[in-house]
Scaffold this motif. Sequence first.
Motif, PDB file in Angstrom:
ATOM      1  N   LEU A 109      -6.459   2.817  -0.485  1.00  0.00           N
ATOM      2  CA  LEU A 109      -5.092   2.878   0.038  1.00  0.00           C
ATOM      3  C   LEU A 109      -4.038   2.453  -0.974  1.00  0.00           C
ATOM      4  O   LEU A 109      -2.860   2.358  -0.633  1.00  0.00           O
ATOM      5  CB  LEU A 109      -4.984   2.017   1.296  1.00  0.00           C
ATOM      6  CG  LEU A 109      -5.763   2.538   2.514  1.00  0.00           C
ATOM      7  CD1 LEU A 109      -5.663   1.553   3.678  1.00  0.00           C
ATOM      8  CD2 LEU A 109      -5.244   3.915   2.928  1.00  0.00           C
ATOM      9  N   GLU A 110      -4.431   2.197  -2.211  1.00  0.00           N
ATOM     10  CA  GLU A 110      -3.483   1.843  -3.265  1.00  0.00           C
ATOM     11  C   GLU A 110      -3.595   2.887  -4.382  1.00  0.00           C
ATOM     12  O   GLU A 110      -4.465   2.797  -5.248  1.00  0.00           O
ATOM     13  CB  GLU A 110      -3.759   0.453  -3.807  1.00  0.00           C
ATOM     14  CG  GLU A 110      -2.726  -0.066  -4.797  1.00  0.00           C
ATOM     15  CD  GLU A 110      -1.338  -0.177  -4.195  1.00  0.00           C
ATOM     16  OE1 GLU A 110      -0.352   0.106  -4.904  1.00  0.00           O
ATOM     17  OE2 GLU A 110      -1.225  -0.543  -3.002  1.00  0.00           O
ATOM     18  N   TRP A 131       1.519  11.166   5.714  1.00  0.00           N
ATOM     19  CA  TRP A 131       1.597   9.706   5.805  1.00  0.00           C
ATOM     20  C   TRP A 131       2.607   9.193   4.791  1.00  0.00           C
ATOM     21  O   TRP A 131       2.802   9.786   3.732  1.00  0.00           O
ATOM     22  CB  TRP A 131       0.231   9.071   5.512  1.00  0.00           C
ATOM     23  CG  TRP A 131      -0.725   9.113   6.656  1.00  0.00           C
ATOM     24  CD1 TRP A 131      -0.999   8.115   7.561  1.00  0.00           C
ATOM     25  CD2 TRP A 131      -1.548  10.222   7.039  1.00  0.00           C
ATOM     26  NE1 TRP A 131      -1.938   8.537   8.467  1.00  0.00           N
ATOM     27  CE2 TRP A 131      -2.290   9.818   8.181  1.00  0.00           C
ATOM     28  CE3 TRP A 131      -1.739  11.511   6.544  1.00  0.00           C
ATOM     29  CZ2 TRP A 131      -3.192  10.667   8.815  1.00  0.00           C
ATOM     30  CZ3 TRP A 131      -2.644  12.352   7.171  1.00  0.00           C
ATOM     31  CH2 TRP A 131      -3.354  11.928   8.301  1.00  0.00           C
ATOM     32  N   ARG A 132       3.210   8.071   5.090  1.00  0.00           N
ATOM     33  CA  ARG A 132       4.209   7.489   4.200  1.00  0.00           C
ATOM     34  C   ARG A 132       3.615   6.494   3.207  1.00  0.00           C
ATOM     35  O   ARG A 132       4.192   6.246   2.151  1.00  0.00           O
ATOM     36  CB  ARG A 132       5.299   6.776   5.019  1.00  0.00           C
ATOM     37  CG  ARG A 132       6.119   7.692   5.908  1.00  0.00           C
ATOM     38  CD  ARG A 132       7.243   6.918   6.604  1.00  0.00           C
ATOM     39  NE  ARG A 132       8.149   6.324   5.655  1.00  0.00           N
ATOM     40  CZ  ARG A 132       9.209   6.951   5.133  1.00  0.00           C
ATOM     41  NH1 ARG A 132       9.475   8.195   5.482  1.00  0.00           N
ATOM     42  NH2 ARG A 132       9.993   6.339   4.271  1.00  0.00           N
ATOM     43  N   ASP A 133       2.451   5.916   3.531  1.00  0.00           N
ATOM     44  CA  ASP A 133       1.974   4.766   2.768  1.00  0.00           C
ATOM     45  C   ASP A 133       1.739   5.060   1.292  1.00  0.00           C
ATOM     46  O   ASP A 133       2.160   4.294   0.421  1.00  0.00           O
ATOM     47  CB  ASP A 133       0.719   4.157   3.401  1.00  0.00           C
ATOM     48  CG  ASP A 133      -0.406   5.154   3.627  1.00  0.00           C
ATOM     49  OD1 ASP A 133      -0.208   6.363   3.398  1.00  0.00           O
ATOM     50  OD2 ASP A 133      -1.502   4.717   4.054  1.00  0.00           O
ATOM     51  N   GLU A 136       5.114   5.688  -0.473  1.00  0.00           N
ATOM     52  CA  GLU A 136       5.886   4.451  -0.588  1.00  0.00           C
ATOM     53  C   GLU A 136       5.290   3.540  -1.652  1.00  0.00           C
ATOM     54  O   GLU A 136       6.021   2.897  -2.418  1.00  0.00           O
ATOM     55  CB  GLU A 136       5.942   3.740   0.759  1.00  0.00           C
ATOM     56  CG  GLU A 136       6.834   4.446   1.778  1.00  0.00           C
ATOM     57  CD  GLU A 136       6.848   3.741   3.123  1.00  0.00           C
ATOM     58  OE1 GLU A 136       5.989   2.849   3.327  1.00  0.00           O
ATOM     59  OE2 GLU A 136       7.706   4.071   3.960  1.00  0.00           O
ATOM     60  N   SER A 137       3.958   3.482  -1.707  1.00  0.00           N
ATOM     61  CA  SER A 137       3.300   2.665  -2.725  1.00  0.00           C
ATOM     62  C   SER A 137       3.627   3.174  -4.120  1.00  0.00           C
ATOM     63  O   SER A 137       3.949   2.391  -5.023  1.00  0.00           O
ATOM     64  CB  SER A 137       1.786   2.675  -2.501  1.00  0.00           C
ATOM     65  OG  SER A 137       1.126   1.925  -3.504  1.00  0.00           O
TER      66      SER A 137
END
Length: 280
Positions: A109-110, A131-133, A136-137
Amino acid sequence: DTMLGFLEEMKAYQPDIICLPETFTSYGSTSGTSYGDSAETMPYPSLIPFQQFAKENLCYLICPIIIMEDGKAYNAAVVIDRQGRILGNYKKMHPTIGEMDEGINPGPLEPPVFDLEFGRIGIQICFDIQWRDGWESLSKKNPDIIFWPSAFPGRTLIQTKAWDCSAYAVSSTIKGPSRICDLSGGIIAQTEFWNRNWICAPVNLEKILIHTWPYVRHFPDIKEKYGRHMKIETFDEEEWTILESLSPEIKVRDVMDEFGILSLKEHVERADRAQQKYRM
């Protein structure tokens, strides 16, 4: 062989970096094998001719393939440098249910960034755009370009991600138009009926998106000092402005520091910190 043929056509443009479509080595395969069964381990045999192309033409390549790491299969994008060496990979964070049913695992997730000599790049793949994650990262790491190899074009989706991340966004897809989008979300170039297979366009990385107010007060002074060497493009309804250096001797960040101007992301982050303080 088809994709290598397209790369041969691009050589005349001397590209710095080329992004190929999602899982391009297995697209349209009728072998009946699942994604998991077709996964490759290092050194990724299918990429050997692409590594040779990168080395011979001194360009970076982003090659999306199915890989196997630690016994798990991933939909990934492998980054090859100008010497034909593998720099690393990005593993699709959000595979579809169909992919997972065929053995594909969700990636970490990174998402990583890759610092190249001309700038910083990040990658997202296809369904990740829902998805935004991941975006955004990446945005927090200030990439210059985010590449998006995909199975579908996602016109307004990728345009939105460009301005949302304050970065160039580049899509690469076998089905439908591929695009190069500016920081504002505007389309710089795209494939079309008479140019279906690939696009190439220069991008100026000395550009930063800012909030127009209150920095508009400095625009007359910037114009007076730098004249035609600095471009100021304002989007009235969005209250955005893009500052762009048109001279190799002028760094846009130096101009911003000189006049106390923050990027749009920095401006919003400062307001967010102030809001948190007043909530206490």
